[in-house]
Design a protein around this motif. Sequence first.
Motif, PDB file in Angstrom:
ATOM      1  N   ALA A  74       0.842  -1.201   0.000  1.00  0.00           N
ATOM      2  CA  ALA A  74       0.000   0.000   0.000  1.00  0.00           C
ATOM      3  C   ALA A  74       0.877   1.251   0.000  1.00  0.00           C
ATOM      4  O   ALA A  74       2.097   1.185   0.162  1.00  0.00           O
ATOM      5  CB  ALA A  74      -0.885  -0.022   1.236  1.00  0.00           C
ATOM      6  N   CYS A  75       0.208   2.380  -0.133  1.00  0.00           N
ATOM      7  CA  CYS A  75       0.890   3.675  -0.058  1.00  0.00           C
ATOM      8  C   CYS A  75       1.685   3.747   1.242  1.00  0.00           C
ATOM      9  O   CYS A  75       1.241   3.275   2.299  1.00  0.00           O
ATOM     10  CB  CYS A  75      -0.171   4.772  -0.109  1.00  0.00           C
ATOM     11  N   HIS A  76       2.823   4.342   1.125  1.00  0.00           N
ATOM     12  CA  HIS A  76       3.749   4.545   2.225  1.00  0.00           C
ATOM     13  C   HIS A  76       3.096   5.172   3.474  1.00  0.00           C
ATOM     14  O   HIS A  76       3.548   4.952   4.591  1.00  0.00           O
ATOM     15  CB  HIS A  76       4.821   5.467   1.610  1.00  0.00           C
ATOM     16  N   PHE A  77       2.017   5.925   3.316  1.00  0.00           N
ATOM     17  CA  PHE A  77       1.390   6.613   4.445  1.00  0.00           C
ATOM     18  C   PHE A  77       0.253   5.817   5.083  1.00  0.00           C
ATOM     19  O   PHE A  77      -0.388   6.305   6.003  1.00  0.00           O
ATOM     20  CB  PHE A  77       0.836   7.980   4.003  1.00  0.00           C
ATOM     21  N   LEU A  78       0.013   4.611   4.602  1.00  0.00           N
ATOM     22  CA  LEU A  78      -1.089   3.833   5.181  1.00  0.00           C
ATOM     23  C   LEU A  78      -0.588   3.068   6.411  1.00  0.00           C
ATOM     24  O   LEU A  78       0.446   2.394   6.353  1.00  0.00           O
ATOM     25  CB  LEU A  78      -1.657   2.854   4.133  1.00  0.00           C
ATOM     26  N   ARG A  79      -1.343   3.204   7.503  1.00  0.00           N
ATOM     27  CA  ARG A  79      -0.995   2.497   8.751  1.00  0.00           C
ATOM     28  C   ARG A  79      -2.230   1.776   9.237  1.00  0.00           C
ATOM     29  O   ARG A  79      -3.190   2.418   9.654  1.00  0.00           O
ATOM     30  CB  ARG A  79      -0.573   3.478   9.854  1.00  0.00           C
ATOM     31  N   GLN A  80      -2.188   0.438   9.203  1.00  0.00           N
ATOM     32  CA  GLN A  80      -3.335  -0.386   9.610  1.00  0.00           C
ATOM     33  C   GLN A  80      -4.638   0.121   8.982  1.00  0.00           C
ATOM     34  O   GLN A  80      -5.614   0.409   9.656  1.00  0.00           O
ATOM     35  CB  GLN A  80      -3.431  -0.438  11.130  1.00  0.00           C
ATOM     36  N   ARG A  81      -4.534   0.296   7.651  1.00  0.00           N
ATOM     37  CA  ARG A  81      -5.676   0.701   6.816  1.00  0.00           C
ATOM     38  C   ARG A  81      -6.189   2.113   7.152  1.00  0.00           C
ATOM     39  O   ARG A  81      -7.326   2.431   6.839  1.00  0.00           O
ATOM     40  CB  ARG A  81      -6.826  -0.314   6.926  1.00  0.00           C
ATOM     41  N   ARG A  82      -5.396   2.921   7.782  1.00  0.00           N
ATOM     42  CA  ARG A  82      -5.771   4.321   8.023  1.00  0.00           C
ATOM     43  C   ARG A  82      -4.693   5.215   7.437  1.00  0.00           C
ATOM     44  O   ARG A  82      -3.493   4.914   7.556  1.00  0.00           O
ATOM     45  CB  ARG A  82      -5.847   4.609   9.533  1.00  0.00           C
ATOM     46  N   CYS A  83      -5.116   6.348   6.850  1.00  0.00           N
ATOM     47  CA  CYS A  83      -4.145   7.277   6.268  1.00  0.00           C
ATOM     48  C   CYS A  83      -3.524   8.123   7.377  1.00  0.00           C
ATOM     49  O   CYS A  83      -4.249   8.784   8.140  1.00  0.00           O
ATOM     50  CB  CYS A  83      -4.854   8.183   5.263  1.00  0.00           C
ATOM     51  N   ALA A  84      -2.200   8.112   7.439  1.00  0.00           N
ATOM     52  CA  ALA A  84      -1.512   8.859   8.494  1.00  0.00           C
ATOM     53  C   ALA A  84      -1.492  10.361   8.215  1.00  0.00           C
ATOM     54  O   ALA A  84      -1.133  11.140   9.093  1.00  0.00           O
ATOM     55  CB  ALA A  84      -0.089   8.319   8.647  1.00  0.00           C
ATOM     56  N   ILE A  85      -1.854  10.767   6.993  1.00  0.00           N
ATOM     57  CA  ILE A  85      -1.845  12.208   6.667  1.00  0.00           C
ATOM     58  C   ILE A  85      -3.208  12.610   6.095  1.00  0.00           C
ATOM     59  O   ILE A  85      -3.282  13.423   5.181  1.00  0.00           O
ATOM     60  CB  ILE A  85      -0.706  12.540   5.677  1.00  0.00           C
ATOM     61  N   TYR A  86      -4.263  12.038   6.653  1.00  0.00           N
ATOM     62  CA  TYR A  86      -5.583  12.133   6.029  1.00  0.00           C
ATOM     63  C   TYR A  86      -5.985  13.569   5.652  1.00  0.00           C
ATOM     64  O   TYR A  86      -6.439  13.819   4.546  1.00  0.00           O
ATOM     65  CB  TYR A  86      -6.642  11.517   6.953  1.00  0.00           C
ATOM     66  N   THR A  87      -5.789  14.510   6.558  1.00  0.00           N
ATOM     67  CA  THR A  87      -6.253  15.875   6.254  1.00  0.00           C
ATOM     68  C   THR A  87      -5.351  16.544   5.219  1.00  0.00           C
ATOM     69  O   THR A  87      -5.698  17.566   4.664  1.00  0.00           O
ATOM     70  CB  THR A  87      -6.301  16.751   7.524  1.00  0.00           C
TER      71      THR A  87
END
Length: 383
Positions: A74-87
């Motif tokens: 997955a994308c480098h920013f995905l952590r346990q299916r959550r976006c770490a930079i969502y906003t």
Amino acid sequence: MDDDRLEVDLSELEGLTYTCVDGCALCCLCQPELLPDEEKLFRGDPMLSDGLADKHISPDVAGAAIKLQGAHGACHFLRQRRCAIYTRRPHYCRAFPISVYAGWRIQMNANQSCRGMGLPGEGMTEAGKALLAQYGQGELMDELRGSREVFAEFSSNTRDAKVAQSVPSLRDAAGALMDDLTEELGLSRVLTYAESGGTRQNSSAQDIARRARNAEPEVDVQELGVSIGTELFDLPDLSYLPVYVAEDLTWKIFKLVGDVVVGFVLHEDGRTEEFSRIAPSEVTLMPLTAGGRKAFEEYLRVINRRDCFVGHAAHLLDLEDYSFNYAQAYLGAVGNAAVDLWWRSSFLARQRGEVTLDQHGVKEGIIFFDMDLLDQPTIGAFL
Ligand code: SF4
Ligand code: SF4
């Protein structure tokens, strides 16, 4: 066509609602490309870059795109299916599940691989309008001028080669053939017509449909299904394989190894675990129930309204050096899409132990298929 008028078609979004399904993250498996402004931000912002300017940008992609985990995860920013930079996620991620295509007009398409599509929630038309506002008139007009030039050149080539056809004729002919496209014999006739139709330039939709229906059914649709399915999974690089997000939200990929298709569960970090093996030749196109056929036909009608699909058929005709009528290229593309969807739906249903394709079976096939359809080469451009 008025070259300076911004025409936008949101009709595919009308009446649709959507909610992002928590824990799905299918769209985070598509390597997000970055707009020039976003690239600057990602390279320079310490909040995003953790002080390491280039840490997040893939060195392997032309243009700028975020890295994947483990090359095909997955994308480098995905952590346990959550976006770490969502906003602060890029435009590419904000747009999903809407695809924006510039052809002779701007058209927005609803990606049906998204499991949240059709769930109660945000109105897709409103989401589409909000997305449009983010581009600005000037940017959209620039894109349109470029894509209209490409279409004008294509049309001129078809006229020179005497294989021209109007888009309404193409669509009306495919619309008239919907019953044929959802059964084996009819599909065989349409695909045979695509190879040897002998259509004249600027034929009417009725004439095109009549010729397709009268073609000798020479194409073996079952065999074509196996051949499409075998090719689909015959890719060396795992990151190019189509991904199916299953109902329990596991990500599944399938790869041809020797003469069997091996199924793997794909993890966020790129690890894979084998879960199934099947020879493609064991998968036949399953009989459709009435509900399955209805769902199949509805989806083909959606494809038939997509400008990017018209552009895809144009791309195929260009590859063939304008040696077929445009109607043949178009109906061939619709027929091949129908066989692909039918075979994929049957492939998944077989794994669930089913023997017929009902509405649910076709819907799962569409979830597996639509993202790839919207990624097919086309003339014009996705924004
Ligand atoms: S594919 Fe749809 S439901 Fe899944 S994460 Fe993306 S937007 Fe949400
Ligand atoms: S930036 Fe966030 S939303 Fe976009 S692909 Fe990566 S993890 Fe998903």
